[in-house]
Design a protein around this motif. Sequence first.
Motif, short mmCIF file in Angstrom:
data_model
loop_
_atom_site.label_atom_id
_atom_site.label_comp_id
_atom_site.label_asym_id
_atom_site.label_seq_id
_atom_site.Cartn_x
_atom_site.Cartn_y
_atom_site.Cartn_z
N ILE A 173 0.86 -1.17 0.00
CA ILE A 173 0.00 0.00 0.00
C ILE A 173 0.90 1.22 0.00
O ILE A 173 2.11 1.10 0.26
N GLU A 174 0.35 2.38 -0.29
CA GLU A 174 1.11 3.63 -0.25
C GLU A 174 0.42 4.60 0.68
O GLU A 174 -0.80 4.59 0.81
N GLY A 175 1.22 5.44 1.31
CA GLY A 175 0.66 6.47 2.17
C GLY A 175 1.73 7.48 2.55
O GLY A 175 2.92 7.27 2.28
N LYS A 176 1.31 8.57 3.19
CA LYS A 176 2.24 9.61 3.59
C LYS A 176 2.61 9.46 5.06
O LYS A 176 1.73 9.33 5.91
N VAL A 177 3.91 9.48 5.31
CA VAL A 177 4.46 9.49 6.66
C VAL A 177 5.44 10.64 6.72
O VAL A 177 6.37 10.71 5.91
#
Length: 192
Positions: A173-177
């Motif tokens: 999955i992709e996401g912002k951290v």
Amino acid sequence: MSVLQTLQERSKNTCELCTATKGSSQYTIPPSLNENIDNSLLVCKTCLDQIEGNTEMDANHWRCLNDSMWSEHVAVQIMAWRMLQRLRNEGWPKDLLDMMYLDDKALALARATGEHEDEANKIIHRDVNGIILQAGDSVVLVKDLKVKGSSMVAKQGTAVRNIRLDHENAEYIEGKVDNQQIVIITKYVKKL
């Protein structure tokens, strides 16, 4: 003016899918990372509950797509296409899909959630507990993760909101951290 106010003005306070006049709210089409007028539409509670799977699909309710699929607004066209894809086994939606046209960019976004895939071919993303993840969900990291290609470490307990799914691999999955877009392995996240 906020996105919601613009949508209300654009639609004259009616659902942009079925034209219901009560209980409309803003819906941002997944996997969009931010809300704006180009990726949002105004939907009623009946449509929203069926879109999100909170209630059983009522095929007759979606006959309204015969009109809304011709909307001038791309977000409405994309949601009409996705709902017709979900209902394609009913017969009549297949005819509407054959008539519908989306440009390449809109079609790519419409396909981003895999609505056009047969159930047997869909890639299903699951968190560490086996719960199905959807585009737009929020997850929390269950262990510290070193981010490849940087010195950053994503700490355990960090919330990642509005995730995107990799439609070629069920483990990613992709996401912002920390304002950085990263790829995360699903076995290291838990759905919030």
